[in-house]
Design a protein around this motif. Structure first.
Motif, short mmCIF file in Angstrom:
data_model
loop_
_atom_site.label_atom_id
_atom_site.label_comp_id
_atom_site.label_asym_id
_atom_site.label_seq_id
_atom_site.Cartn_x
_atom_site.Cartn_y
_atom_site.Cartn_z
N LEU A 44 9.42 -0.30 -2.18
CA LEU A 44 8.29 -1.03 -2.78
C LEU A 44 8.13 -2.41 -2.14
O LEU A 44 7.00 -2.84 -1.86
CB LEU A 44 8.50 -1.18 -4.29
CG LEU A 44 8.27 0.09 -5.12
CD1 LEU A 44 8.84 -0.08 -6.52
CD2 LEU A 44 6.78 0.41 -5.18
N CYS A 66 2.44 1.88 -4.27
CA CYS A 66 3.33 2.93 -4.74
C CYS A 66 3.22 4.18 -3.88
O CYS A 66 4.21 4.84 -3.57
CB CYS A 66 3.05 3.26 -6.20
SG CYS A 66 3.44 1.91 -7.34
N PHE A 76 7.10 1.42 -10.48
CA PHE A 76 6.79 0.03 -10.12
C PHE A 76 6.95 -0.87 -11.34
O PHE A 76 7.66 -1.89 -11.28
CB PHE A 76 5.37 -0.08 -9.57
CG PHE A 76 4.94 -1.49 -9.27
CD1 PHE A 76 5.13 -2.03 -8.01
CD2 PHE A 76 4.33 -2.28 -10.25
CE1 PHE A 76 4.74 -3.34 -7.73
CE2 PHE A 76 3.94 -3.58 -9.99
CZ PHE A 76 4.15 -4.11 -8.72
#
Length: 245
Positions: A44, A66, A76
Motif C-alpha cells: 500500500l 488498493c 486499507f
C-alpha cells in the motif's frame, strides 16, 4: 505517541542523536505486524507513493491504490484511518529509507577513506536522487502545507540531520581542517536549489537533467575549497560544447 511536531528542535542532543531520530521513532512505536500484514502494508505504501507522482493527495483514489497494491479497501482502512494518516505513513517510510541510505553511503566512503572530492560527488549524486525519487511526495507536501503546517517539518528535519551527519563525517577532510558549520551551510544551499527545482522547476538546469548532480558536486567543491574531480562529459554537454566552438 509523540506527534511529528513534538520532536526535538534542530540542535545536537546530549545522547548524540540528531532530530531525525525522533521522527523515525514514530515508526518504531507502532505495534509489530505479522509478515503477511507487513507485506500488505508495504504494498500500500509503494502504491500510494506511485500515486502521488501522478497528482496531489486530494486526487488520490483509495480504491485505485488498493487495486495497484493487490488488496481491498477494507484492508486499507484497517491500517489507515484516512488519507492524512496514509500520507504520513508514506512520508515516514520514504524518510526512513533515505536516512538508511545516507548512513550506508557515508559509512562506505569513510571505511575506504575516500578523498573529499569523491565524498562530495557521491553526496551530490545521492542528494539529487532523493528529490527525483520522491518528487511526488515533496510536491504533495508542499501543496498540503497550507492546510497542515507541520507536514513539511519531517523534510526539514531530514535536511538538517543529513547535513549534520555529512558534516560530522566530512569536515576533517576539508583543506582548511574541521569546519562543521561551513559544510552545513553548503548543504543548505543544495537543499534550497533542489527544493526549488522540484517544486517550481525554473531552469535552466532541471531536476531530471543528467548534468544536475555534476553541477551540485562542483558547487560543493567550490564552496568548500575542494579541488573538483574531472567531470564526465555527457552527450548533452558534449553537444553544448561543440555548439559553442
Amino acid at each position: 505517541m509523540k506527534s511529528l511536531d513534538d520532536a526535538a528542535e534542530p540542535a545536537a542532543r546530549g545522547d548524540g542523536k540528531y532530530p531525525i531520530d525522533d521522527f523515525l521513532a514514530l515508526q518504531e512505536a507502532t505495534p509489530a505486524r505479522q509478515a503477511r500484514s507487513e507485506a500488505t502494508f508495504r504494498a500500500l505504501i509503494q502504491a500510494g507513493s506511485r500515486a502521488l507522482d501522478g497528482g496531489s493527495l486530494e486526487k488520490i483514489s483509495i480504491s485505485e491504490v488498493c487495486r495497484a497494491a493487490g488488496t481491498s479497501v477494507g484492508a486499507f482502512y484497517g491500517r489507515f484511518e484516512n488519507k492524512e494518516v496514509f500520507f504520513t505513513a508514506i512520508q515516514q517510510s520514504a524518510i526512513a529509507d533515505v536516512w538508511d541510505g545516507i548512513q550506508q553511503m557515508l559509512n562506505e566512503l569513510d571505511a575506504r577513506d575516500a578523498p573529499a572530492a569523491e565524498f562530495l560527488e557521491s553526496i551530490a549524486t545521492f542528494w539529487v536522487r532523493i528529490y527525483r525519487d520522491n518528487r511526488g511526495l515533496y510536491l504533495a507536501a508542499f501543496k498540503h502545507a497550507s492546510t497542515r503546517p507541520g507536514v513539511w517539518t519531517p523534510f526539514k528535519k531530514l535536511g538538517w540531520s543529513g547535513s549534520a551527519l555529512i558534516a560530522k563525517t566530512l569536515a576533517n577532510r576539508l583543506p582548511g581542517g574541521h569546519d562543521d558549520l561551513l559544510v552545513r551551510q553548503a548543504m543548505q544551499f543544495v537543499n534550497g536549489l533542489l527544493v526549488n527545482a522540484t517544486i517550481n522547476d525554473p531552469g535552466p538546469i532541471h531536476l531530471d537533467d543528467p548534468e544536475m548532480a555534476g553541477h551540485v558536486s562542483r558547487f560543493l567543491c567550490l564552496y568548500l575549497g575542494v579541488p573538483a574531480q574531472a567531470p564526465v562529459e555527457t552527450g548533452r554537454s558534449r553537444a553544448v560544447r561543440k555548439a559553442r566552438q
